[in-house]
Design a protein around this motif. Sequence first.
Motif, PDB file in Angstrom:
ATOM      1  N   GLU A   6      29.275  57.793  43.462  1.00 38.60           N
ATOM      2  CA  GLU A   6      29.879  57.534  44.766  1.00 38.60           C
ATOM      3  C   GLU A   6      31.362  57.904  44.762  1.00 38.60           C
ATOM      4  O   GLU A   6      32.022  57.874  43.718  1.00 38.60           O
ATOM      5  CB  GLU A   6      29.762  56.046  45.152  1.00 38.60           C
ATOM      6  CG  GLU A   6      28.365  55.510  45.248  1.00 38.60           C
ATOM      7  CD  GLU A   6      27.971  54.719  44.025  1.00 38.60           C
ATOM      8  OE1 GLU A   6      27.125  53.826  44.129  1.00 38.60           O
ATOM      9  OE2 GLU A   6      28.528  55.015  42.937  1.00 38.60           O
ATOM     10  N   CYS A  22      27.840  60.179  48.158  1.00 41.11           N
ATOM     11  CA  CYS A  22      27.073  59.878  46.945  1.00 41.11           C
ATOM     12  C   CYS A  22      26.385  61.159  46.508  1.00 41.11           C
ATOM     13  O   CYS A  22      25.470  61.636  47.193  1.00 41.11           O
ATOM     14  CB  CYS A  22      26.065  58.776  47.209  1.00 41.11           C
ATOM     15  SG  CYS A  22      24.931  58.452  45.842  1.00 41.11           S
ATOM     16  N   TRP A  36      22.301  52.675  51.046  1.00 43.56           N
ATOM     17  CA  TRP A  36      23.616  52.125  50.725  1.00 43.56           C
ATOM     18  C   TRP A  36      23.518  50.602  50.772  1.00 43.56           C
ATOM     19  O   TRP A  36      22.917  50.041  51.703  1.00 43.56           O
ATOM     20  CB  TRP A  36      24.672  52.596  51.730  1.00 43.56           C
ATOM     21  CG  TRP A  36      25.097  54.016  51.568  1.00 43.56           C
ATOM     22  CD1 TRP A  36      24.635  55.101  52.241  1.00 43.56           C
ATOM     23  CD2 TRP A  36      26.101  54.504  50.661  1.00 43.56           C
ATOM     24  NE1 TRP A  36      25.262  56.238  51.818  1.00 43.56           N
ATOM     25  CE2 TRP A  36      26.178  55.898  50.845  1.00 43.56           C
ATOM     26  CE3 TRP A  36      26.936  53.905  49.719  1.00 43.56           C
ATOM     27  CZ2 TRP A  36      27.058  56.709  50.116  1.00 43.56           C
ATOM     28  CZ3 TRP A  36      27.807  54.702  49.008  1.00 43.56           C
ATOM     29  CH2 TRP A  36      27.863  56.085  49.205  1.00 43.56           C
TER      30      TRP A  36
END
Length: 126
Positions: A6, A22, A36
């Motif tokens: 990330e 990401c 997420w």
Amino acid sequence: QVQLVESGGGLVQAGGSLRLSCAASGRAFSSYAMGWFRQAPGKERVFVAAISGSGIVTRYADSVKGRFTISRDNAKNTVYLQMNSLKPEDTDIYYCAQDRALGGMVRSGPQYFEVWGQGTLVTVSS
């Protein structure tokens, strides 16, 4: 072996925006849903958003609907979280994750995700 990295966290004032990214390496990225999550120290990991492998289906926590947008670029093996109208209560460490199942539904439970990134800190000041 799948790895997720990330980036994009930081400090922002309330009402501001951030975009988290990401980047994934490893198995066929477009075949798996991505999600997420957020987590505060000492607390459980909480669902934020998820997206199907194709990018067509998305799912959001009620707390972020209308403010956050999840998307993905399968050509770049990357999933994004655009965060707008940020609030101090959005402050947390944000993690991306890959669903353990090939194809399938967009799920929200962290138990369905088996690969996790290292997290990126988002701090929203009032």
